[in-house]
Design a protein around this motif. Structure first.
Motif, PDB file in Angstrom:
ATOM      1  N   UNK A 290      53.708 -11.406   4.965  1.00  0.00           N
ATOM      2  CA  UNK A 290      53.537 -12.063   5.883  1.00  0.00           C
ATOM      3  C   UNK A 290      53.236 -10.746   7.408  1.00  0.00           C
ATOM      4  N   UNK A 291      52.497 -11.025   8.034  1.00  0.00           N
ATOM      5  CA  UNK A 291      51.660 -10.868   8.683  1.00  0.00           C
ATOM      6  C   UNK A 291      52.259  -9.941   9.997  1.00  0.00           C
TER       7      UNK A 291
ATOM      8  N   UNK B  79      42.169 -10.467   7.474  1.00  0.00           N
ATOM      9  CA  UNK B  79      43.648  -9.507   8.355  1.00  0.00           C
ATOM     10  C   UNK B  79      43.913 -10.709   9.881  1.00  0.00           C
ATOM     11  N   UNK B  80      42.238 -10.294  10.953  1.00  0.00           N
ATOM     12  CA  UNK B  80      42.294 -10.792  11.908  1.00  0.00           C
ATOM     13  C   UNK B  80      42.795 -12.279  11.822  1.00  0.00           C
ATOM     14  N   UNK B  81      42.175 -12.569  11.529  1.00  0.00           N
ATOM     15  CA  UNK B  81      42.831 -14.285  11.553  1.00  0.00           C
ATOM     16  C   UNK B  81      44.652 -14.529  10.597  1.00  0.00           C
ATOM     17  N   UNK B  82      44.416 -14.396   9.849  1.00  0.00           N
ATOM     18  CA  UNK B  82      45.562 -14.151   9.394  1.00  0.00           C
ATOM     19  C   UNK B  82      46.756 -14.246   9.286  1.00  0.00           C
ATOM     20  N   UNK B  83      48.187 -15.364   8.790  1.00  0.00           N
ATOM     21  CA  UNK B  83      49.545 -15.064   9.555  1.00  0.00           C
ATOM     22  C   UNK B  83      50.110 -13.832   8.304  1.00  0.00           C
TER      23      UNK B  83
ATOM     24  N   UNK C 201      39.367 -17.386   1.582  1.00  0.00           N
ATOM     25  CA  UNK C 201      39.274 -16.476   1.383  1.00  0.00           C
ATOM     26  C   UNK C 201      37.757 -15.420   1.227  1.00  0.00           C
ATOM     27  N   UNK C 202      37.846 -14.224   1.388  1.00  0.00           N
ATOM     28  CA  UNK C 202      37.262 -13.384   1.617  1.00  0.00           C
ATOM     29  C   UNK C 202      37.085 -12.273   1.458  1.00  0.00           C
TER      30      UNK C 202
ATOM     31  N   UNK D 108      46.198 -18.411   6.026  1.00  0.00           N
ATOM     32  CA  UNK D 108      46.922 -16.813   4.572  1.00  0.00           C
ATOM     33  C   UNK D 108      45.344 -16.481   4.242  1.00  0.00           C
ATOM     34  N   UNK D 109      44.975 -15.061   4.467  1.00  0.00           N
ATOM     35  CA  UNK D 109      44.179 -14.662   3.944  1.00  0.00           C
ATOM     36  C   UNK D 109      44.078 -14.267   2.810  1.00  0.00           C
ATOM     37  N   UNK D 110      43.176 -14.890   1.479  1.00  0.00           N
ATOM     38  CA  UNK D 110      43.483 -14.520   0.386  1.00  0.00           C
ATOM     39  C   UNK D 110      42.153 -13.437  -0.179  1.00  0.00           C
ATOM     40  N   UNK D 111      42.696 -12.106  -0.816  1.00  0.00           N
ATOM     41  CA  UNK D 111      41.963 -10.936  -0.561  1.00  0.00           C
ATOM     42  C   UNK D 111      41.947 -10.512  -2.721  1.00  0.00           C
TER      43      UNK D 111
END
Lengths: 243, 226
Positions: free
Chosen positions: A223-224, A204-208, A196-197, A41-44
Motif C-alpha cells: 500500500x502507498x 508511484x506518483x499516482x498510486x495508492x 501499467x508503466x 494500483x501501479x503495476x510494474x
C-alpha cells in the motif's frame, strides 16, 4: 502473493487466484488483489510478466482460465454490464485514422450509451487539450496527440475502473501532466485505476498501491504508505533481470 | 433488440463514414465491376451465346468478386492500431458488431450494384423493361446472403497472414447456393418469362438469406471471444 485492500466501500476490483494460460504457458499464475473506490494500483514488471494480460482479462477481452475476477461486483466475463464500467487505455490508440478525434470519441460515447453525447465529447477533448485539433483526421496527428485522443475516448463514459496500459507512451511533458492530472481527478471522484508503466516515478506518483509482477505473479505488493521507491526500484530491476 | 439494432447502426455509420472518407474499397469495387463487364463484353461471341444467356452469369460473377473487395476491408479497418479492442471492450453485444458490419457491407454492395446494373444494361443492350424492379429486388436479396457469409469470414480471416486469399477461399463455397438462385432467377426474368417461373428460385434465395443471417450472427461471437 495475495493483496487485499479495503477502503470501506465495496471493492471495484476483486481478483482471486486468477490464472490465464495461452496453450501451456501461464501468463497469469494465481493473482489475487482487490481495489476500492478512488484507489490506484501501479503495476510494474518486465515484458511478458502478465501485466497486459491482467488488464485484458479485467477489460473483458480475455476469459480467465481459472480463479475469479469481479468488476463492480460483476463476475467476469460479465458481458456488457461489466464492460460498461471499464475504460481502457493502451499504448495502441484503438482509433480510426480516417475519422477525426471528435468522431472517434463520439463513436465511443454512443457505444457506451452516454447521454448528451456532444457535451461529453467536448468535455473529454477539452480535458486532453484536443479541442483545437478536434476535426483533423487522426492520421494527421502526432503520436502523442493520438494518445491524448485515445485517453479522451476511454474517459468519455466516466468509467468506474480505468485500466491504463503504458498510458504515457508517446506523450510529451504537457500530455503526461494532463494525463496525471486527469487520473488524479478521476481518483478523487472515486474511480479505481490500474496503471501499467515502466516509469517508476510516474507510477508511484499516482498510486495508492503498487505491485511488481514477474512470471504471472505479484512478487511485491505494498500500500502507498509503505511504498519505498528505492526498494521498488531494486525489486523492479531484479524482476527485469529475471524476465 | 432495439439496443442491438441501435448499436449495429452506430457501427455501420462509423464504417460508412470511414469508407466515405477513403473511398478506397468502393472505387476498387466499382472499377473492378466495370472492367469485368468490359472484358466479358469483348470475350462474348453474340452468334454463339445470346445476351439473355450471358448477362446473368456476368452480373453475378462481377457482384460476387467486387463484393469481396469491400468485405475484406470490413474488418481490415479494425486492425488499425487495434481498434477492434476498443470495439470489443465496449458494452455493445458481439451480435451488434456483426450486424453493424453486415449493414455497412450491404450498403456498400448495394451502391456497387446501383452502378453496375445500369452499366450492364447499357453495355449489353438489355431489354430491361418491366423487370427492372424484380431484378433490383433479386440483387438485394442475393446481397443479403453474400454479405452475411462474407462478413463472418472477413472477421475470421482478418488476423491471418493470407487474409486476402483466405476470405474468397472460405466464402465462395457458401456463396454458391446464393449465386445459383440469383443467376437462375435473373435468367428467367431477362428471358421474358413470367415472374412466377422465378418464384421457386426467389424463395430459395430468401430461405438461404434467413439461414445465413441467423447462423452467421450466432457464429460471429465465437470468432472473437477466446
Amino acid at each position: 502473493m495475495s493483496s487485499t485492500i479495503s477502503s470501506g466501500g465495496p471493492p471495484i476490483v476483486e481478483v482471486a487466484e486468477l490464472t490465464r494460460a495461452f496453450g501451456t504457458r501461464r501468463a497469469l499464475a494465481g493473482v489475487t488483489f482487490s481495489l476500492g473506490r478512488g484507489e490506484c494500483l501501479a503495476l510494474f514488471g518486465p515484458n511478458g510478466a502478465g501485466k497486459t494480460t491482467l488488464l485484458r482479462v479485467l477489460a473483458g477481452l480475455l476469459r480467465p482460465s481459472s480463479g475469479s475476477a469481479r468488476v463492480s461486483g460483476i463476475q467476469l466475463p460479465g458481458g456488457a454490464l461489466a464492460r460498461s464500467r471499464v475504460g481502457l487505455i493502451s499504448h495502441r490508440t484503438m482509433l480510426y485514422e480516417a475519422l477525426s478525434p471528435r468522431e472517434n470519441v463520439s463513436f465511443a460515447a454512443r457505444l457506451y450509451g452516454v447521454r448528451d453525447v456532444n457535451a461529453r465529447v467536448e468535455d473529454s477533448l477539452r480535458r486532453m487539450s484536443m479541442l483545437e485539433r478536434g476535426d483533423a483526421p487522426v492520421r494527421s496527428l502526432s503520436r502523442g496527440m493520438q494518445q491524448r485522443v485515445s485517453i479522451a475516448r476511454a474517459m468519455v463514459h466516466t468509467p468506474q475502473l480505468v485500466l491504463a496500459d503504458e498510458p504515457y507512451s508517446g506523450l510529451d511533458d504537457g500530455g503526461a501532466r494532463a494525463l496525471t492530472s486527469l487520473l488524479g481527478e478521476l481518483r478523487s471522484a472515486g474511480t479505481a485505476i490500474i496503471v501499467v508503466t515502466h516509469n517508476l516515478a510516474e507510477g508511484l506518483s499516482l498510486a495508492t498501491h503498487a505491485a511488481v509482477m514477474q512470471r504471472g505473479r505479484f512478487v511485491r505488493y505494498d500500500p502507498a504508505d509503505r511504498i519505498d521507491a528505492t526498494a521498488y526500484s531494486t525489486t523492479y530491476r531484479e524482476a527485469l533481470a529475471g524476465g | 433488440m432495439a439496443d442491438v439494432l441501435f448499436a449495429a447502426w452506430v457501427i455501420a455509420r462509423k464504417d460508412l463514414a470511414i469508407e466515405f472518407r477513403t473511398r478506397s474499397a468502393f472505387f476498387s469495387a466499382v472499377i473492378f465491376a466495370l472492367l469485368g463487364l468490359v472484358i466479358f463484353y469483348f470475350a462474348w461471341d453474340p452468334t454463339a451465346v445470346t445476351v439473355n444467356d450471358l448477362a446473368p452469369g456476368v452480373l453475378w460473377v462481377i457482384f460476387t468478386f467486387s463484393g469481396l473487395l469491400g468485405l475484406h476491408r470490413s474488418f481490415g479497418v479494425e486492425t488499425e492500431d487495434h481498434a477492434i479492442d476498443g470495439l470489443l471492450a465496449s458494452p455493445v453485444s458481439r451480435e451488434s458488431i456483426f450486424l453493424g458490419k453486415a449493414i455497412a457491407n450491404l450498403i456498400f454492395v448495394a451502391a456497387v450494384q446501383l452502378i453496375a446494373i445500369p452499366a450492364l444494361v447499357v453495355f449489353y443492350n438489355l431489354p430491361l423493361g418491366n423487370v427492372a424492379i424484380p431484378l433490383i429486388a433479386i440483387a438485394f436479396l442475393a446481397a443479403v446472403g453474400l454479405v452475411a457469409v462474407g462478413t463472418l469470414f472477413s472477421a475470421m480471416a482478418v488476423n491471418t497472414r493470407l487474409a486476402e486469399l483466405l476470405l474468397p477461399m472460405l466464402s465462395l463455397p457458401f456463396f454458391v447456393p446464393i449465386v445459383i438462385a440469383a443467376s437462375q432467377s435473373t435468367a428467367k426474368l431477362l428471358s421474358g418469362r413470367p415472374i412466377v417461373e422465378a418464384a421457386a428460385w426467389i424463395k430459395l434465395l430468401i430461405a438461404f438469406d434467413i439461414i445465413f443471417v441467423a447462423a452467421c450472427t450466432v457464429a460471429y461471437p465465437f470468432t472473437v471471444d477466446d
